[in-house]
Scaffold this motif. Structure first.
Motif, PDB file in Angstrom:
ATOM      1  N   ARG A 231       0.829  -1.207   0.000  1.00 52.18           N
ATOM      2  CA  ARG A 231       0.000   0.000   0.000  1.00 52.18           C
ATOM      3  C   ARG A 231       0.866   1.260   0.000  1.00 52.18           C
ATOM      4  N   ARG A 232       1.947   1.256   0.760  1.00 48.08           N
ATOM      5  CA  ARG A 232       2.830   2.415   0.828  1.00 48.08           C
ATOM      6  C   ARG A 232       3.640   2.582  -0.465  1.00 48.08           C
ATOM      7  N   LEU A 233       4.000   1.449  -1.070  1.00 51.33           N
ATOM      8  CA  LEU A 233       4.726   1.531  -2.344  1.00 51.33           C
ATOM      9  C   LEU A 233       3.859   2.173  -3.419  1.00 51.33           C
ATOM     10  N   ARG A 234       2.559   1.875  -3.397  1.00 57.02           N
ATOM     11  CA  ARG A 234       1.651   2.461  -4.375  1.00 57.02           C
ATOM     12  C   ARG A 234       1.543   3.981  -4.203  1.00 57.02           C
TER      13      ARG A 234
ATOM     14  N   GLU B 182       6.245   5.648  -1.827  1.00 52.78           N
ATOM     15  CA  GLU B 182       7.284   5.504  -0.802  1.00 52.78           C
ATOM     16  C   GLU B 182       8.285   4.429  -1.224  1.00 52.78           C
ATOM     17  N   THR B 183       9.462   4.468  -0.612  1.00 51.54           N
ATOM     18  CA  THR B 183      10.503   3.495  -0.937  1.00 51.54           C
ATOM     19  C   THR B 183      10.962   2.783   0.332  1.00 51.54           C
ATOM     20  N   THR B 184      11.563   1.606   0.135  1.00 53.86           N
ATOM     21  CA  THR B 184      12.032   0.816   1.270  1.00 53.86           C
ATOM     22  C   THR B 184      13.065  -0.196   0.800  1.00 53.86           C
ATOM     23  N   CYS B 185      13.985  -0.543   1.685  1.00 53.22           N
ATOM     24  CA  CYS B 185      14.958  -1.587   1.357  1.00 53.22           C
ATOM     25  C   CYS B 185      14.348  -2.978   1.470  1.00 53.22           C
ATOM     26  N   MET B 186      13.124  -3.079   1.992  1.00 52.77           N
ATOM     27  CA  MET B 186      12.490  -4.391   2.157  1.00 52.77           C
ATOM     28  C   MET B 186      12.252  -5.088   0.832  1.00 52.77           C
ATOM     29  N   THR B 187      12.019  -4.326  -0.223  1.00 50.52           N
ATOM     30  CA  THR B 187      11.810  -4.945  -1.537  1.00 50.52           C
ATOM     31  C   THR B 187      13.107  -5.598  -2.033  1.00 50.52           C
ATOM     32  N   ASP B 188      14.243  -4.976  -1.733  1.00 48.16           N
ATOM     33  CA  ASP B 188      15.528  -5.576  -2.108  1.00 48.16           C
ATOM     34  C   ASP B 188      15.834  -6.795  -1.242  1.00 48.16           C
ATOM     35  N   LEU B 189      15.517  -6.708   0.038  1.00 43.33           N
ATOM     36  CA  LEU B 189      15.811  -7.813   0.951  1.00 43.33           C
ATOM     37  C   LEU B 189      14.998  -9.051   0.621  1.00 43.33           C
ATOM     38  N   ALA B 190      13.736  -8.853   0.250  1.00 41.31           N
ATOM     39  CA  ALA B 190      12.846  -9.994   0.010  1.00 41.31           C
ATOM     40  C   ALA B 190      12.809 -10.433  -1.443  1.00 41.31           C
ATOM     41  N   GLY B 191      13.101  -9.527  -2.356  1.00 41.30           N
ATOM     42  CA  GLY B 191      13.025  -9.851  -3.780  1.00 41.30           C
ATOM     43  C   GLY B 191      11.669  -9.513  -4.365  1.00 41.30           C
ATOM     44  N   ARG B 192      10.598  -9.985  -3.724  1.00 44.49           N
ATOM     45  CA  ARG B 192       9.239  -9.657  -4.144  1.00 44.49           C
ATOM     46  C   ARG B 192       8.470  -9.130  -2.943  1.00 44.49           C
ATOM     47  N   VAL B 193       7.542  -8.222  -3.208  1.00 43.67           N
ATOM     48  CA  VAL B 193       6.725  -7.677  -2.114  1.00 43.67           C
ATOM     49  C   VAL B 193       5.995  -8.796  -1.390  1.00 43.67           C
ATOM     50  N   GLU B 194       5.492  -9.771  -2.146  1.00 43.13           N
ATOM     51  CA  GLU B 194       4.718 -10.860  -1.551  1.00 43.13           C
ATOM     52  C   GLU B 194       5.540 -11.715  -0.601  1.00 43.13           C
ATOM     53  N   ASP B 195       6.869 -11.621  -0.695  1.00 41.12           N
ATOM     54  CA  ASP B 195       7.742 -12.441   0.147  1.00 41.12           C
ATOM     55  C   ASP B 195       8.229 -11.701   1.390  1.00 41.12           C
TER      56      ASP B 195
ATOM     57  N   PHE C 184      14.126  -2.705   9.818  1.00 42.74           N
ATOM     58  CA  PHE C 184      13.930  -1.818  10.971  1.00 42.74           C
ATOM     59  C   PHE C 184      15.255  -1.497  11.642  1.00 42.74           C
ATOM     60  N   PHE C 185      16.068  -2.500  11.856  1.00 40.89           N
ATOM     61  CA  PHE C 185      17.305  -2.300  12.615  1.00 40.89           C
ATOM     62  C   PHE C 185      18.434  -1.691  11.797  1.00 40.89           C
ATOM     63  N   VAL C 186      18.213  -1.487  10.496  1.00 41.44           N
ATOM     64  CA  VAL C 186      19.177  -0.683   9.720  1.00 41.44           C
ATOM     65  C   VAL C 186      18.620   0.714   9.461  1.00 41.44           C
ATOM     66  N   GLY C 187      17.484   1.037  10.096  1.00 41.53           N
ATOM     67  CA  GLY C 187      16.954   2.398  10.044  1.00 41.53           C
ATOM     68  C   GLY C 187      16.027   2.703   8.891  1.00 41.53           C
ATOM     69  N   ASP C 188      15.488   1.685   8.224  1.00 39.26           N
ATOM     70  CA  ASP C 188      14.568   1.911   7.111  1.00 39.26           C
ATOM     71  C   ASP C 188      13.315   2.640   7.616  1.00 39.26           C
ATOM     72  N   LYS C 189      12.993   3.770   7.015  1.00 40.95           N
ATOM     73  CA  LYS C 189      11.902   4.617   7.491  1.00 40.95           C
ATOM     74  C   LYS C 189      10.550   3.910   7.413  1.00 40.95           C
ATOM     75  N   MET C 190      10.267   3.256   6.289  1.00 41.42           N
ATOM     76  CA  MET C 190       8.991   2.579   6.154  1.00 41.42           C
ATOM     77  C   MET C 190       8.857   1.466   7.186  1.00 41.42           C
ATOM     78  N   ALA C 191       9.921   0.694   7.395  1.00 35.08           N
ATOM     79  CA  ALA C 191       9.877  -0.398   8.365  1.00 35.08           C
ATOM     80  C   ALA C 191       9.598   0.136   9.763  1.00 35.08           C
ATOM     81  N   GLN C 192      10.203   1.250  10.097  1.00 31.32           N
ATOM     82  CA  GLN C 192       9.989   1.821  11.425  1.00 31.32           C
ATOM     83  C   GLN C 192       8.560   2.321  11.587  1.00 31.32           C
ATOM     84  N   GLU C 193       8.015   2.892  10.543  1.00 30.50           N
ATOM     85  CA  GLU C 193       6.640   3.386  10.625  1.00 30.50           C
ATOM     86  C   GLU C 193       5.633   2.236  10.680  1.00 30.50           C
ATOM     87  N   ILE C 194       5.900   1.170   9.946  1.00 34.31           N
ATOM     88  CA  ILE C 194       4.993   0.018   9.972  1.00 34.31           C
ATOM     89  C   ILE C 194       5.022  -0.635  11.344  1.00 34.31           C
TER      90      ILE C 194
END
Length: 320
Positions: free
Chosen positions: A200-203, A206-219, A229-239
């Motif tokens: 929802r936030r990507l739509r 917004e950006t996040t390193c989670m897409t790189d970490l997981a490969g796909r949003v669904e994963d 979160f522990f590397v300071g990703d803003k979206m992860a902290q807000e979620i």
């Protein structure tokens, strides 16, 4: 001499068993993969085999067994010992598990919801000791719960009290929950829905390193969120903050309804985030509670029994 009993914790992927001599910690334990997409008799066969194996390892004759307690991730008709609905173990739908086990062992068998038994374990031997009223909740794939009122498990009129994750936070708004409703607390704070909040936030751009970490949003999972979160990703902290706020509001609503003075949280998300999650839940609850006319003390504690709580609770069921 204390009675010899068996506690069983049936999970969606793993089934754990413990051999007990009294209402304490297990003497012996074992685990086996839960049968997937099988007939109920496959699970019963597994349980019978593992129970007999534990008795043999402990040098216990089968006639010395005094009782069997079972926890299942399901809506359970406790009085009938029947599993009504188990979303992660479809083979158990509307299945008389108590009677099926009792046919192999001539001892009392009791079956209950696994979150109820985790609540019982924490109340008797864990973080809820000394509190006559307590709410146990999981922060994991979903948000489960168990209620201890006046020193006893509260199951409600139809045996499904404690489904706190399916209380509605935003009826008709937000993500759809696995139960089919929209806006459950579980859909806001459960690990299974994290990827939907990211999507929802990507739509929105917004950006996040989670897409790189997981490969796909669904994963994207709770582990992905924790790493970001522990590397300071803003979206992860807000979620994570949003999830903690949802749990804090849920606890406050339960406090207002039940007037309990102790909340105990367990589950995989708490294990992964620790005080980063629990501290935020406490802050949200305190902000709401401090505005009350009479803000009496309320404890929000991490679960103490991080291992074996399922089989411990199942065994304690025999002593209720």
């Amino acid at each position: 001499m204390q009675p010899i009993t068996i506690g069983i914790d049936i999970g969606g992927t793993k089934t754990a068993l413990g051999l007990f001599s009294g209402p304490g910690m297990p003497r012996l334990r074992t685990a086996a993969p839960s049968p997937q997409n099988a007939e109920p008799k496959a699970l019963v066969h597994l349980l019978v085999r593992e129970i007999r194996g534990l008795l043999q390892r402990g040098g216990i004759r089968e006639e010395q067994l005094a009782g069997i307690g079972v926890g299942a991730p399901a809506w359970v008709d406790y009085g009938a010992g029947r599993v009504i609905y188990a979303p992660n173990l479809a083979c158990l739908k509307d299945y008389p598990l108590r009677d099926a086990l009792a046919a192999h062992f001539s001892v009392p068998v009791y079956v209950d919801n696994d979150a109820n038994l985790a609540a019982l374990a924490e109340y008797k031997l864990g973080a809820g000791r000394g509190f006559p009223h307590m709410v146990y909740s999981t922060a994991s794939t979903g948000i489960g719960g168990g209620l201890i009122l006046n020193g006893a498990l509260y199951r409600g009129a139809y045996g499904c009290a404690g489904e706190i994750g399916h209380m509605l936070a935003t009826p008709g708004k937000g993500e759809f929950c696995g139960c089919g409703k929209q806006g459950c607390f579980e859909s806001w704070a459960g690990g299974a829905h994290i990827f939907q909040h990211v999507a929802r936030r990507l739509r929105k751009g917004e950006t996040t390193c989670m897409t790189d970490l997981a490969g796909r949003v669904e994963d994207i999972t709770g582990n992905t969120l924790r790493e970001a979160f522990f590397v300071g990703d803003k979206m992860a902290q807000e979620i994570l903050q949003d999830m903690a706020n949802s749990i804090g509001i849920l606890y406050y609503n339960l406090y207002q309804a039940l007037n309990v003075s102790c909340f105990v949280m367990g589950g995989g998300l708490l294990t992964g985030f620790g005080d980063a999650l629990l501290g935020r839940v406490r802050e949200c609850f305190s902000a709401l509670h401090s505005a009350s006319p009479l803000p009496l003390p309320v404890e929000i504690r991490p679960a103490e029994l991080t291992q074996d709580f399922g089989i411990i609770g199942a065994n304690l069921l025999l002593y209720q």
